[in-house]
Write a protein that holds these residues in place. Structure first.
Motif, PDB file in Angstrom:
ATOM      1  N   GLY A 107     108.914 -21.096  34.987  1.00  0.00           N
ATOM      2  CA  GLY A 107     108.802 -20.841  36.206  1.00  0.00           C
ATOM      3  C   GLY A 107     107.249 -20.396  36.618  1.00  0.00           C
ATOM      4  O   GLY A 107     106.972 -20.233  37.658  1.00  0.00           O
ATOM      5  N   ILE A 108     106.630 -20.447  35.336  1.00  0.00           N
ATOM      6  CA  ILE A 108     105.011 -19.933  35.396  1.00  0.00           C
ATOM      7  C   ILE A 108     104.110 -21.415  35.942  1.00  0.00           C
ATOM      8  O   ILE A 108     104.368 -22.268  35.263  1.00  0.00           O
ATOM      9  CB  ILE A 108     104.601 -19.526  34.305  1.00  0.00           C
ATOM     10  N   THR A 109     103.537 -21.329  37.063  1.00  0.00           N
ATOM     11  CA  THR A 109     102.911 -22.364  37.455  1.00  0.00           C
ATOM     12  C   THR A 109     101.288 -22.221  37.402  1.00  0.00           C
ATOM     13  O   THR A 109     100.800 -21.320  36.920  1.00  0.00           O
ATOM     14  CB  THR A 109     103.288 -22.838  38.814  1.00  0.00           C
ATOM     15  N   ILE A 110     100.483 -23.205  37.632  1.00  0.00           N
ATOM     16  CA  ILE A 110      99.156 -23.144  37.836  1.00  0.00           C
ATOM     17  C   ILE A 110      98.638 -21.957  38.784  1.00  0.00           C
ATOM     18  O   ILE A 110      97.702 -21.398  38.299  1.00  0.00           O
ATOM     19  CB  ILE A 110      98.443 -24.372  38.228  1.00  0.00           C
ATOM     20  N   GLY A 111      99.432 -21.743  39.543  1.00  0.00           N
ATOM     21  CA  GLY A 111      99.155 -20.560  40.647  1.00  0.00           C
ATOM     22  C   GLY A 111      99.281 -19.189  39.969  1.00  0.00           C
ATOM     23  O   GLY A 111      98.660 -18.288  40.661  1.00  0.00           O
ATOM     24  N   ASP A 112     100.136 -19.077  38.810  1.00  0.00           N
ATOM     25  CA  ASP A 112      99.968 -17.890  38.192  1.00  0.00           C
ATOM     26  C   ASP A 112      98.956 -17.546  37.218  1.00  0.00           C
ATOM     27  O   ASP A 112      99.056 -16.635  36.273  1.00  0.00           O
ATOM     28  CB  ASP A 112     101.308 -17.644  37.531  1.00  0.00           C
ATOM     29  N   CYS A 113      98.250 -18.414  37.160  1.00  0.00           N
ATOM     30  CA  CYS A 113      97.063 -18.566  35.919  1.00  0.00           C
ATOM     31  C   CYS A 113      95.582 -17.972  36.589  1.00  0.00           C
ATOM     32  O   CYS A 113      95.533 -18.460  37.661  1.00  0.00           O
ATOM     33  CB  CYS A 113      96.962 -19.882  35.443  1.00  0.00           C
ATOM     34  N   MET A 114      94.751 -17.174  36.047  1.00  0.00           N
ATOM     35  CA  MET A 114      93.800 -16.657  36.642  1.00  0.00           C
ATOM     36  C   MET A 114      92.681 -17.775  36.609  1.00  0.00           C
ATOM     37  O   MET A 114      92.793 -18.573  35.595  1.00  0.00           O
ATOM     38  CB  MET A 114      93.173 -15.453  36.122  1.00  0.00           C
ATOM     39  N   GLY A 115      91.825 -17.930  37.565  1.00  0.00           N
ATOM     40  CA  GLY A 115      90.855 -18.693  37.399  1.00  0.00           C
ATOM     41  C   GLY A 115      89.730 -18.556  36.397  1.00  0.00           C
ATOM     42  O   GLY A 115      89.565 -17.188  36.166  1.00  0.00           O
ATOM     43  N   PHE A 116      89.266 -19.547  35.861  1.00  0.00           N
ATOM     44  CA  PHE A 116      88.414 -19.269  34.823  1.00  0.00           C
ATOM     45  C   PHE A 116      86.628 -19.467  35.360  1.00  0.00           C
ATOM     46  O   PHE A 116      86.401 -20.620  35.790  1.00  0.00           O
ATOM     47  CB  PHE A 116      88.494 -20.211  33.703  1.00  0.00           C
ATOM     48  N   ASP A 117      86.058 -18.474  35.378  1.00  0.00           N
ATOM     49  CA  ASP A 117      84.593 -18.432  35.814  1.00  0.00           C
ATOM     50  C   ASP A 117      83.491 -18.501  34.754  1.00  0.00           C
ATOM     51  O   ASP A 117      83.173 -17.374  34.048  1.00  0.00           O
ATOM     52  CB  ASP A 117      84.466 -17.687  36.711  1.00  0.00           C
ATOM     53  N   ALA A 118      83.109 -19.583  34.270  1.00  0.00           N
ATOM     54  CA  ALA A 118      82.176 -19.689  33.030  1.00  0.00           C
ATOM     55  C   ALA A 118      80.935 -19.035  33.380  1.00  0.00           C
ATOM     56  O   ALA A 118      80.362 -18.385  32.554  1.00  0.00           O
ATOM     57  CB  ALA A 118      81.787 -21.008  32.768  1.00  0.00           C
ATOM     58  N   ALA A 119      80.367 -18.729  34.403  1.00  0.00           N
ATOM     59  CA  ALA A 119      79.397 -18.252  34.799  1.00  0.00           C
ATOM     60  C   ALA A 119      79.419 -16.679  34.617  1.00  0.00           C
ATOM     61  O   ALA A 119      78.470 -15.731  34.575  1.00  0.00           O
ATOM     62  CB  ALA A 119      78.867 -18.451  36.316  1.00  0.00           C
ATOM     63  N   ALA A 120      80.713 -16.099  34.854  1.00  0.00           N
ATOM     64  CA  ALA A 120      80.764 -14.723  34.508  1.00  0.00           C
ATOM     65  C   ALA A 120      81.120 -14.141  32.967  1.00  0.00           C
ATOM     66  O   ALA A 120      81.302 -12.997  32.738  1.00  0.00           O
ATOM     67  CB  ALA A 120      82.205 -14.413  35.315  1.00  0.00           C
ATOM     68  N   ALA A 121      81.216 -15.457  32.108  1.00  0.00           N
ATOM     69  CA  ALA A 121      81.176 -15.082  30.713  1.00  0.00           C
ATOM     70  C   ALA A 121      80.082 -14.180  30.037  1.00  0.00           C
ATOM     71  O   ALA A 121      78.934 -14.605  30.492  1.00  0.00           O
ATOM     72  CB  ALA A 121      81.520 -16.097  29.896  1.00  0.00           C
TER      73      ALA A 121
END
Length: 314
Positions: A107-121
Motif C-alpha cells: 500500500g506504500i506508493t511514491i506519494g508516501d515517499c519524501m522528496g529528495f532535495d540534493a541542494a539541502a544535503a
C-alpha cells in the motif's frame, strides 16, 4: 494495477545462449531454501506493478537488495521472482527509485515517499564538524525539555539503518526530572549488591544526593527491542542511539550515553526495570541516552583524538 506476477520459468534458445535461465534457476533454488527456514520471520508483502505507468527504466531491479524483480529482456516489464512476497524486506527502495510511480509495496506508493532535495544535503565539512564537536554532556540545566523537540528527534531517527530493514528499535521516554531520579533509584538498588569498587563509590555519591547515574538530566530515553523477533538488536540499537545523539547535538542539546542504566537493565534487575518502564518481559534495553539543555559544561575547543590504527589492503 495488478499483483506483480511471478515470471514463469521457461527455456528458449536465446536465454540458453545468454545463460540467463541458469541464473534464474539458481536464484529460485536459493529462494526455496531460504523460505524453508525464514517464512516465520519475514512477513508476506503485497507487491503491485502498474504496467500502464511503468516506463521499463529498470531502477527497481537495480536498487532491490534482495533482487525480487527480474526481466528476461530489456523490452519486458519487471516481474517478481518466485517467492518475492517473502523475500521483500519492505525497504521501499524500489518505490523511491521508480521514475514513474508504478510500484506499490504493502500500500506504500511514491506519494508516501519524501522528496529528495540534493541542494539541502549537508557538506562533508559540516558533518565532520558536527561529529568532532559533539561532546558527551554530563551537566544539564534545570530547564525542562519540550516533548515536541523529542518527537522531532525520534522522527528523524526512523531513517537510521537496521539489518534487513527489520526496524526493531522501540523507544521509552522518561521526560520528567522527578521520574528520572526515581528510575535512577531503581538502578542504584541493583548497584548496591554489586561487589565492584567503582560502583560502590557511585552508590555513596547517590546517597549524598548526587546523581552519578543520569547526571541530573531532565530526560532519559531508552532504546529496546523484543528478544523474540529481533536478530541484530545490539547493532541496530547502537546505530539508532548514536543517530539520536548526533541529532541532539545538531539541535544544540546535551546528550550522553547512559551506560550504567543499560548495564543494570540487562542484569538480574531487568524485571524490575522493565516493569518500571512499562515494557514486556521479552523486551531488552540495549541503549540509553541522557538528554537535556546544556548547563555549565562549555567547551572552547575540540578535544584531541589520536589517529586510529589502519590496515590498508589494496
Amino acid at each position: 494495477m495488478e499483483l506483480c506476477p511471478p515470471r514463469r520459468f521457461f527455456f528458449t534458445p536465446a536465454t540458453l545462449l545468454e545463460g540467463t535461465v541458469w541464473l534464474v534457476f539458481a536464484q529460485r533454488i536459493l529462494t526455496m531454501v531460504f523460505q524453508s527456514f525464514s517464512h516465520k520471520l519475514i512477513p508476506m508483502r503485497k507487491i503491485d506493478v502498474d504496467e500502464s505507468l511503468c516506463v521499463q527504466c529498470g531502477q527497481c531491479i537495480l536498487v532491490c537488495p534482495n533482487r525480487i524483480f527480474e526481466r528476461l529482456t530489456s523490452n519486458d516489464y519487471p516481474a517478481c521472482v518466485y517467492g518475492a512476497e517473502e523475500l521483500c524486506i519492505g525497504c521501499h527502495h524500489c518505490v523511491a527509485a521508480c521514475t514513474a510511480g508504478a510500484l506499490t509495496i504493502d500500500g506504500i506508493t511514491i506519494g508516501d515517499c519524501m522528496g529528495f532535495d540534493a541542494a539541502a544535503a549537508i557538506r562533508f565539512d559540516q558533518f565532520a564538524h558536527l561529529v568532532r564537536s559533539r561532546r558527551s554532556i554530563r551537566r544539564y540545566s534545570d530547564k525542562p525539555l519540550d516533548s515536541r523537540v523529542i518527537e522531532q528527534l525520534l522522527d528523524v531517527v526512523r531513517w537510521a539503518p537496521t539489518a534487513k530493514n527489520g526496524l526493531p528499535v522501540k523507544w521509552v521516554v522518561v521526560n520528567n526530572a522527578a521520574k528520572v531520579r526515581e528510575l535512577g533509584g531503581v538502578v542504584v538498588d541493583w548497584m548496591r549488591h554489586q561487589p565492584i569498587d567503582w560502583l560502590q563509590r557511585l552508590v555513596k555519591v547517590w546517597d549524598k544526593g548526587g546523581d552519578p547515574i543520569f547526571r541530573g538530566a531532565p530526560c532519559v530515553i531508552g532504546a529496546y527491542t523484543d528478544n523474540t523477533t529481533s536478530q541484530w538488536s545490539e547493532i541496530d540499537t547502537a546505530i539508532a542511539v548514536e543517530t539520536l545523539d548526533l541529532c541532539a547535538s545538531a539541535m544544540r542539546l546535551g546528550a550522553c550515553w547512559a551506560g550504567i542504566f543499560v548495564r543494570a537493565a540487562q542484569s538480574a534487575n531487568k524485571p524490575a526495570i522493565n516493569q518500571w518502564l512499562g515494557i514486556k518481559e521479552t523486551d531488552t534495553i540495549h541503549g540509553g541516552l541522557m538528554l537535556g539543555h546544556i548547563g555549565e559544561e562549555i567547551y572552547q575547543r575540540i578535544p584531541h583524538r589520536p589517529e586510529a590504527p589502519k590496515i590498508w589492503i589494496q
